[in-house]
Design a protein around this motif. Structure first.
Motif, PDB file in Angstrom:
ATOM      1  N   ASP A 148      32.204  69.815  17.758  1.00 37.69           N
ATOM      2  CA  ASP A 148      33.113  69.743  16.609  1.00 37.69           C
ATOM      3  C   ASP A 148      34.466  70.359  16.929  1.00 37.69           C
ATOM      4  OD1 ASP A 148      31.939  68.416  14.288  1.00 37.69           O
ATOM      5  OD2 ASP A 148      30.327  69.874  14.545  1.00 37.69           O
ATOM      6  N   ARG A 156      31.831  62.618  15.611  1.00 43.00           N
ATOM      7  CA  ARG A 156      30.666  63.428  15.971  1.00 43.00           C
ATOM      8  C   ARG A 156      29.401  62.898  15.314  1.00 43.00           C
ATOM      9  NH1 ARG A 156      28.377  67.627  18.202  1.00 43.00           N
ATOM     10  NH2 ARG A 156      27.970  68.542  16.159  1.00 43.00           N
ATOM     11  N   LYS A 157      29.483  62.595  14.028  1.00 49.19           N
ATOM     12  CA  LYS A 157      28.293  62.082  13.318  1.00 49.19           C
ATOM     13  C   LYS A 157      27.831  60.774  13.958  1.00 49.19           C
ATOM     14  CE  LYS A 157      29.117  65.230  10.005  1.00 49.19           C
ATOM     15  NZ  LYS A 157      29.997  66.390  10.304  1.00 49.19           N
ATOM     16  N   ALA A 221      22.492  70.724  16.969  1.00 49.62           N
ATOM     17  CA  ALA A 221      23.264  69.541  17.391  1.00 49.62           C
ATOM     18  C   ALA A 221      24.704  69.921  17.734  1.00 49.62           C
ATOM     19  CB  ALA A 221      23.206  68.478  16.301  1.00 49.62           C
ATOM     20  N   GLN A 222      24.866  70.724  18.797  1.00 50.89           N
ATOM     21  CA  GLN A 222      26.191  71.262  19.115  1.00 50.89           C
ATOM     22  C   GLN A 222      27.081  70.311  19.899  1.00 50.89           C
ATOM     23  OE1 GLN A 222      25.360  74.969  21.163  1.00 50.89           O
ATOM     24  NE2 GLN A 222      25.415  76.126  19.239  1.00 50.89           N
ATOM     25  N   PHE A 312      38.483  76.753  13.109  1.00 49.14           N
ATOM     26  CA  PHE A 312      37.746  77.612  14.040  1.00 49.14           C
ATOM     27  C   PHE A 312      38.755  78.466  14.805  1.00 49.14           C
ATOM     28  CE2 PHE A 312      34.890  73.935  13.413  1.00 49.14           C
ATOM     29  CZ  PHE A 312      33.827  74.625  12.848  1.00 49.14           C
ATOM     30  N   TYR A 316      36.179  83.378  16.142  1.00 55.52           N
ATOM     31  CA  TYR A 316      34.964  82.568  16.099  1.00 55.52           C
ATOM     32  C   TYR A 316      34.567  82.110  17.502  1.00 55.52           C
ATOM     33  CZ  TYR A 316      31.402  79.238  15.326  1.00 55.52           C
ATOM     34  OH  TYR A 316      30.208  78.589  15.423  1.00 55.52           O
TER      35      TYR A 316
ATOM     36  N   ARG B 214      30.488  77.255   8.567  1.00 54.45           N
ATOM     37  CA  ARG B 214      30.946  75.874   8.680  1.00 54.45           C
ATOM     38  C   ARG B 214      30.345  75.194   9.908  1.00 54.45           C
ATOM     39  NH1 ARG B 214      36.107  73.522  10.279  1.00 54.45           N
ATOM     40  NH2 ARG B 214      36.514  71.707   8.967  1.00 54.45           N
ATOM     41  N   HIS B 215      30.312  75.918  11.024  1.00 50.51           N
ATOM     42  CA  HIS B 215      29.726  75.333  12.228  1.00 50.51           C
ATOM     43  C   HIS B 215      28.223  75.135  12.056  1.00 50.51           C
ATOM     44  CE1 HIS B 215      29.186  74.941  16.749  1.00 50.51           C
ATOM     45  NE2 HIS B 215      30.044  74.020  16.417  1.00 50.51           N
ATOM     46  N   MET B 218      27.813  72.004  10.209  1.00 48.97           N
ATOM     47  CA  MET B 218      28.116  70.825  11.026  1.00 48.97           C
ATOM     48  C   MET B 218      27.070  70.547  12.098  1.00 48.97           C
ATOM     49  SD  MET B 218      32.183  71.625  11.529  1.00 48.97           S
ATOM     50  CE  MET B 218      33.248  70.187  11.381  1.00 48.97           C
ATOM     51  N   THR B 219      26.338  71.572  12.516  1.00 52.87           N
ATOM     52  CA  THR B 219      25.448  71.387  13.678  1.00 52.87           C
ATOM     53  C   THR B 219      23.974  71.705  13.400  1.00 52.87           C
ATOM     54  OG1 THR B 219      25.802  73.660  14.434  1.00 52.87           O
ATOM     55  CG2 THR B 219      27.315  71.999  15.286  1.00 52.87           C
TER      56      THR B 219
END
Lengths: 389, 389
Positions: A148, A156-157, A221-222, A312, A316, B214-215, B218-219
């Protein structure tokens, strides 16, 4: 040829015509030989007067087992997808891909028959050279671009959906991340390890930590992974005086936790170090975890200012890298253990004159990496762990 | 009717014929009225002498904005998918679904016009009754069934691929999990909150923790979520003396972190408690986080022995639930904050005689939930945090 495209299983005699059909060869005479080496697929090398190519085809079964062990050839789609992603950001780390023929699950690619598998080189006492830096950069480039941070949320999706790989993920979930810790017919080990294998099966802390890594593998799912990044998935050599490193065989690729790629490499690199020490080889084996992590971190931080999503922030990133470090150590430990008391073993250890002591050392290191992964602050702590043994 | 099925936008006059066509009504006379209430979709109620049905259709745009704000109607697929998963394991927690017409993005479902939206009931001083237990059980049933504990690895991968929802996830990633912490035209707030809104935008710790949440959003592909589980997505009422609770509108559904569903409910429930205290209402508002967590945990633990993958042991369950608790608190805090200084506000607060003090209290609670989420051990710690203010 009919108008309906069907899945053609290629034989050596077909390759010259196939390459002409696909536009990868003109009228020149090609000499073709089959060089299939891995468990799963067929590889042919076609050599002409001016150039040489490889054709790799996934069969609808496991090559070494035959049709009695069916396996979806769509693993070749996963491989092509991973190569395409890397080619866009770090083409020099992988073989050149000339084309993918999805109908026949066949990749036409760079002939790497002049290169050698890293594990073989290491087992013969050779050195890593610059390989770990290449590997760290490969993982950073692929994972950043498909995270992401490097890709829009919508893309990404789509990548997550396109890259699900149930059959090959299940192999990892079972063979790497559960079987070694339970009674299973796949498991076997050197008789000198009876006590440790039994102890690992009866170790509640280890079991829970491996379950945690397993769930991370199943849900984290990175980024797009290589998925099988051990020292047998890397070719090394020298062309015209320049060292060449190629990461290959990403057919286990899917969107998963980045630490799995680093961890697999580290697990194998750490065992190569244990082998070198057992044989009294003075080399660079013990430095490879540190070198690949530093290369990974440097490249990931270099890419960070290009991120598509600036919510981000730098703080982070620090936190993300700390967790990734710890995940990677855990997966490294799991890789070491499964390669000693699980299904498929490391020749690094099995070819030692006495595999027992080095295998014990590796198993205990693997366990420590898993259960202490949050407490090991950096490569120097892992080095200390190794030297303590 | 032509042989090519096209997307028909249904009007009230079409509904009776549509329901007969779909086999949901015989020749009886139906009275149809449009009751569209949410921002996105149209809802019609068709009432006949013996029964009453609802038809909900997703338009290819946001209903209240019109065609100038296009939005893929495939959100109705997500809604139907979520309902189907819940119907298999906890049918009483959702409206009865008679059928989904994928070609027209239309659900035929239970008429809930005798029920009322929970938020409205609460805003009028009404009580939760048994709602939080229902919600906890709903989240446990849906998340367990669609996690790697309740579903085979291969089925899970197929569900992940089928349920990706780029457009609606992006709304959450932006509106809930970033905009309130940066300068953005969507943001607005009560003038009494100027200082806090500015402080939150300049709060590096808060920003990093929200980036982490948030990450995770997303993951973290843990289980199929409702995706928008606030007190406006729950209908409550009474039928023949029995309390009725229906969780509805799961159009934001996708495979994500389970804590997002619990967190959204908790954020809204905690604010309803702050509203009740501001108005001097003695009720059950302050207990709802504890009640829903206990119901969730009890149901999840009850289901645990039925897991399809027994490598995950009891010690892992404890760890998993601890992390889920902490994730849920973080998402609860993010929900509170975005509903006060972000795009869409909570009527719980805006309809207070003086929204300022209660909104400040809620914002500070939201921040504490996010930054201290790993240090809050259980519902009693959250209660103490509330009472301290």
């Amino acid at each position: 040829m009919t108008t309906t495209q069907t899945y053609r299983i290629l034989e050596a005699d077909d390759i010259a015509a196939y390459l002409r059909e696909r536009g990868h060869a003109d009228g020149e005479h090609l000499t073709v030989r089959e060089v299939s080496d891995g468990n799963m697929n067929r590889v042919f090398i076609a050599t002409g007067p001016t150039h040489s190519l490889a054709v790799k085809q996934a069969l609808p079964w496991v090559r070494v087992a035959g049709p009695s062990w069916p396996m979806s050839p769509s693993r070749a789609d996963a491989e092509a997808r991973a190569y395409a992603q890397v080619a866009a950001v770090a083409p020099d780390t992988i073989p050149a891909i000339l084309g993918y023929d999805a109908a026949n699950y066949a990749l036409t690619m760079e002939d790497m028959s002049d290169l050698r598998v890293l594990r073989t080189v290491l087992n013969e006492g050779g050195s890593y050279g610059d390989t770990s830096r290449h590997v760290g950069e490969f993982v950073a480039a692929l994972s950043f671009a498909t995270s992401d941070f490097g890709m829009s949320s919508a893309d990404r999706k789509a990548l997550i959906a396109a890259s699900v790989s149930p059959e090959l993920c299940k192999i990892t979930e079972d063979v790497v991340l559960s079987e070694p810790y339970i009674e299973h017919e796949h498991n076997h080990w050197h008789p000198a390890l009876d006590d440790l294998a039994a102890a690992f099966r009866a170790d509640p802390l280890l079991r829970t930590e491996v379950a945690d890594l397993r769930h991370t593998f199943m849900t984290g799912a990175q980024a797009l992974l290589h998925g099988d990044l051990h020292t047998g998935s890397i070719m090394v050599g020298n062309r015209e005086g320049t060292p060449v490193v190629r990461v290959f065989d990403p057919e286990f690729s899917f969107v998963g936790p980045i630490g799995f790629d680093l961890g697999l490499y580290w697990g194998n690199a750490l065992v190569s170090g244990i082998r070198a020490r057992a044989l009294g080889i003075k080399g660079d084996h013990a430095d490879q975890l540190a070198l690949s992590w530093q290369a990974f971190e440097t490249e990931f931080r270099r890419l960070w200012p290009t991120r598509v999503d600036t919510f981000f922030d730098d703080a982070y990133l620090d936190r993300f890298l700390r967790r990734l470090w710890s995940d990677s150590l855990g997966f490294a430990g799991a890789e070491i253990i499964r390669r000693i008391i699980g299904f498929a073993h490391l020749t690094d250890l099995t070819t030692l004159p006495d595999p027992g002591p080095a295998s014990r050392e590796a198993l205990l290191l693997g366990r420590a990496l898993i259960v202490d992964r949050d407490g090991l602050a950096g490569p120097e702590d892992v080095r200390a762990l190794l030297e303590k043994r």
